[in-house]
Scaffold this motif. Structure first.
Motif, PDB file in Angstrom:
ATOM      1  N   LYS A 373       0.823  -1.211   0.000  1.00 51.75           N
ATOM      2  CA  LYS A 373       0.000   0.000   0.000  1.00 51.75           C
ATOM      3  C   LYS A 373       0.856   1.260   0.000  1.00 51.75           C
ATOM      4  CE  LYS A 373      -3.978  -2.078   2.370  1.00 51.75           C
ATOM      5  NZ  LYS A 373      -4.878  -1.993   3.544  1.00 51.75           N
ATOM      6  N   TYR A 374       0.302   2.302  -0.593  1.00 47.68           N
ATOM      7  CA  TYR A 374       0.966   3.616  -0.634  1.00 47.68           C
ATOM      8  C   TYR A 374       1.311   4.084   0.779  1.00 47.68           C
ATOM      9  CZ  TYR A 374       1.381   8.692  -1.484  1.00 47.68           C
ATOM     10  OH  TYR A 374       1.814   9.986  -1.528  1.00 47.68           O
ATOM     11  N   LYS A 375       2.548   4.548   0.957  1.00 40.02           N
ATOM     12  CA  LYS A 375       3.093   5.053   2.225  1.00 40.02           C
ATOM     13  C   LYS A 375       3.299   3.956   3.283  1.00 40.02           C
ATOM     14  CE  LYS A 375       2.069   9.947   1.886  1.00 40.02           C
ATOM     15  NZ  LYS A 375       1.567  11.155   2.563  1.00 40.02           N
ATOM     16  N   SER A 376       3.156   2.697   2.884  1.00 40.56           N
ATOM     17  CA  SER A 376       3.483   1.616   3.813  1.00 40.56           C
ATOM     18  C   SER A 376       5.001   1.451   3.851  1.00 40.56           C
ATOM     19  CB  SER A 376       2.839   0.304   3.370  1.00 40.56           C
ATOM     20  OG  SER A 376       3.426  -0.163   2.162  1.00 40.56           O
ATOM     21  N   LYS A 377       5.495   0.841   4.906  1.00 33.85           N
ATOM     22  CA  LYS A 377       6.930   0.617   5.045  1.00 33.85           C
ATOM     23  C   LYS A 377       7.454  -0.236   3.892  1.00 33.85           C
ATOM     24  CE  LYS A 377      10.374  -1.210   8.273  1.00 33.85           C
ATOM     25  NZ  LYS A 377      10.602  -1.866   9.594  1.00 33.85           N
ATOM     26  N   GLU A 378       6.670  -1.259   3.498  1.00 38.67           N
ATOM     27  CA  GLU A 378       7.095  -2.154   2.409  1.00 38.67           C
ATOM     28  C   GLU A 378       7.240  -1.392   1.091  1.00 38.67           C
ATOM     29  OE1 GLU A 378       5.147  -4.517   5.559  1.00 38.67           O
ATOM     30  OE2 GLU A 378       4.540  -2.735   4.431  1.00 38.67           O
ATOM     31  N   ALA A 379       6.274  -0.491   0.801  1.00 38.19           N
ATOM     32  CA  ALA A 379       6.328   0.288  -0.445  1.00 38.19           C
ATOM     33  C   ALA A 379       7.487   1.277  -0.417  1.00 38.19           C
ATOM     34  CB  ALA A 379       5.006   1.027  -0.656  1.00 38.19           C
ATOM     35  N   ASN A 380       7.668   1.970   0.714  1.00 32.57           N
ATOM     36  CA  ASN A 380       8.729   2.974   0.819  1.00 32.57           C
ATOM     37  C   ASN A 380      10.125   2.355   0.744  1.00 32.57           C
ATOM     38  OD1 ASN A 380       6.825   4.985   1.070  1.00 32.57           O
ATOM     39  ND2 ASN A 380       6.987   5.158   3.293  1.00 32.57           N
ATOM     40  N   ASN A 381      10.262   1.140   1.249  1.00 32.38           N
ATOM     41  CA  ASN A 381      11.583   0.495   1.289  1.00 32.38           C
ATOM     42  C   ASN A 381      11.897  -0.320   0.046  1.00 32.38           C
ATOM     43  OD1 ASN A 381      11.784   1.559   3.835  1.00 32.38           O
ATOM     44  ND2 ASN A 381      11.547  -0.384   4.919  1.00 32.38           N
ATOM     45  N   PHE A 382      10.921  -0.496  -0.837  1.00 33.95           N
ATOM     46  CA  PHE A 382      11.071  -1.464  -1.921  1.00 33.95           C
ATOM     47  C   PHE A 382      12.253  -1.146  -2.841  1.00 33.95           C
ATOM     48  CE2 PHE A 382      10.207  -2.736  -6.327  1.00 33.95           C
ATOM     49  CZ  PHE A 382      10.294  -4.110  -6.156  1.00 33.95           C
ATOM     50  N   LEU A 383      12.361   0.067  -3.325  1.00 28.66           N
ATOM     51  CA  LEU A 383      13.385   0.386  -4.319  1.00 28.66           C
ATOM     52  C   LEU A 383      14.798   0.304  -3.761  1.00 28.66           C
ATOM     53  CD1 LEU A 383      11.775   3.401  -6.245  1.00 28.66           C
ATOM     54  CD2 LEU A 383      12.059   1.055  -7.062  1.00 28.66           C
TER      55      LEU A 383
END
Length: 401
Positions: A373-383
């Motif tokens: 999800k947008y702004k989730s830790k997983e999304a923010n850390n992915f790249l």
């Protein structure tokens, strides 16, 4: 009571019978090892090293079984002493023996790329995976690689000279003169290796062949998939490198000077933690004084990840626009490349150094990986493996014009 006594007697009988059978098997195994040792002693008299070694392999297979049955210590220890003497003798004399050893092609691993560049040498290795355990590492094998034009019997070359490797590894090289598709047949000691022939594609260029980042990765798959993705986005031009942080530094002023108004572009970012990602902009960058969002016809820009630290996504991933289509990229003279609403990917903010203060809010405009999800830790850390404060190794930017 008679019934109970009968049951107990039967149980004792079966137990004794099983023990008897087990002991009989142990005796047979000990006798077999004794026979093999006698055969080895006879072969030594006639210098039949080939048969000595083959018998030794049989003996080694019995070792784990004999080791479990050490109740009869005198017999077993006697066997082990003899086996150790034979083993040491083999190791001392093996270098001087010329043997035609049995070869198991199914235990051989070939390391070969699917595709190489015309200017590069084809490098491959043949790994003999514990063929005859540690005792025969000194043995010589006769590998051969036949290189043919694909779908043809035309022989291009035959390689019989290989470099010495380590851990029973044999290394070969060949420099191709023409692009095309080839097949390679491998054999060792005249035995064909399974899954041969191997297919190989030789090409005369790589997409983004100037890229130092991709050259160091040495993975043709990255060139292929980036070329596929940008062609799908309507960019058929050969992109030229306009910015390289290694030689141009990290200031975003240099980025604007070299990359503004140069058409479509691709940004490659390599971190010291091995992450490799970036973005494709389907519209020009510019040095707007007040800052503005821009969009291309058809919203063809996208973000991508080639190497992610996220254990759920080990393959390259393309992240297209899925919302906020009018906020494809953000142009401002005081920032570096900025993709998406609230910065799905941003290099340099409020600082002239693009190496510092970079971050990712993946999912604002560009689609985050499935399930994130947008702004989730997983999304923010992915790249990059973290939301901000990345330790960037290198940035390269390629432009259309």
């Amino acid at each position: 009571m008679n019934e109970e006594i009968s049951i107990q007697q039967n149980e004792k009988y079966f137990k004794l019978n099983n023990q008897s059978m087990k002991m009989q098997k142990e005796i047979e195994e000990l006798n077999e090892s004794e026979m093999i040792i006698k055969e080895i002693e006879i072969c030594k008299k006639y210098n039949d090293y080939q048969q000595i070694l083959l018998n030794f392999f049989k003996l080694k297979k019995l070792l784990p079984i004999l080791n479990k049955n050490k109740k009869n210590k005198l017999i077993c220890n006697s066997k082990f002493n003899k086996i150790n003497i034979i083993s040491n003798d083999l190791k001392q004399n093996l270098k001087n023996w010329k043997l035609n050893l049995p070869f198991d092609p199914n235990k051989t691993q070939i390391n070969l790329p699917n595709e190489i560049q015309l200017e590069n040498k084809l490098k491959f290795s043949i790994l003999l995976k514990d063929q005859f355990n540690e005792i025969i590492n000194t043995q010589e094998f006769n590998p051969k690689a036949e290189i043919l034009k694909s779908n043809s019997n035309e022989m291009i070359t035959e390689i019989t000279k290989f470099k010495e490797g380590t851990n029973q590894e044999i290394i070969g090289e060949y420099l191709f003169q023409k692009e095309g598709e080839y097949q390679i047949n491998f054999s060792i000691n005249d035995q064909k290796i399974p899954k041969s022939p191997f297919k190989l594609k030789v090409i005369d260029h790589f997409f983004l062949e100037e890229s130092e980042i991709l050259q160091k990765e040495n993975n043709p798959k990255f060139h292929q998939i980036l070329e596929k993705w940008i062609k799908e986005a309507g960019c058929n031009s050969n992109l030229k490198r306009r910015f390289n942080s290694r030689t141009d530094g990290w200031e975003y002023k240099t980025f604007h000077k070299k990359c503004d108004n140069k058409g479509k572009s691709i940004v490659l970012i390599k971190l010291k933690n091995k992450s490799l990602f970036g973005g494709f902009a389907a519209i020009d960058w510019d040095s707007s004084t007040s800052g503005k969002y821009k969009r291309s016809t058809g919203n063809k820009s996208f973000l991508f990840s080639l190497i992610s630290l996220d254990p759920n996504f080990k393959e390259p991933l393309k992240m297209p626009i899925f919302q906020n289509q009018n906020k494809e990229i953000y142009c401002y003279r005081g920032r570096g490349p900025n993709f998406g609403d609230e910065s799905d990917l941003e290099l340099g903010w409020g600082n002239e150094n693009m190496k510092e203060y970079n971050y990712s809010n993946l999912g604002g405009t560009y689609k985050a990986p499935f399930g994130y999800k947008y702004k989730s830790k997983e999304a923010n850390n992915f790249l990059a493996g973290s939301y901000e404060n990345w330790d960037i190794f290198q940035i390269e930017i390629f432009c259309e014009n």
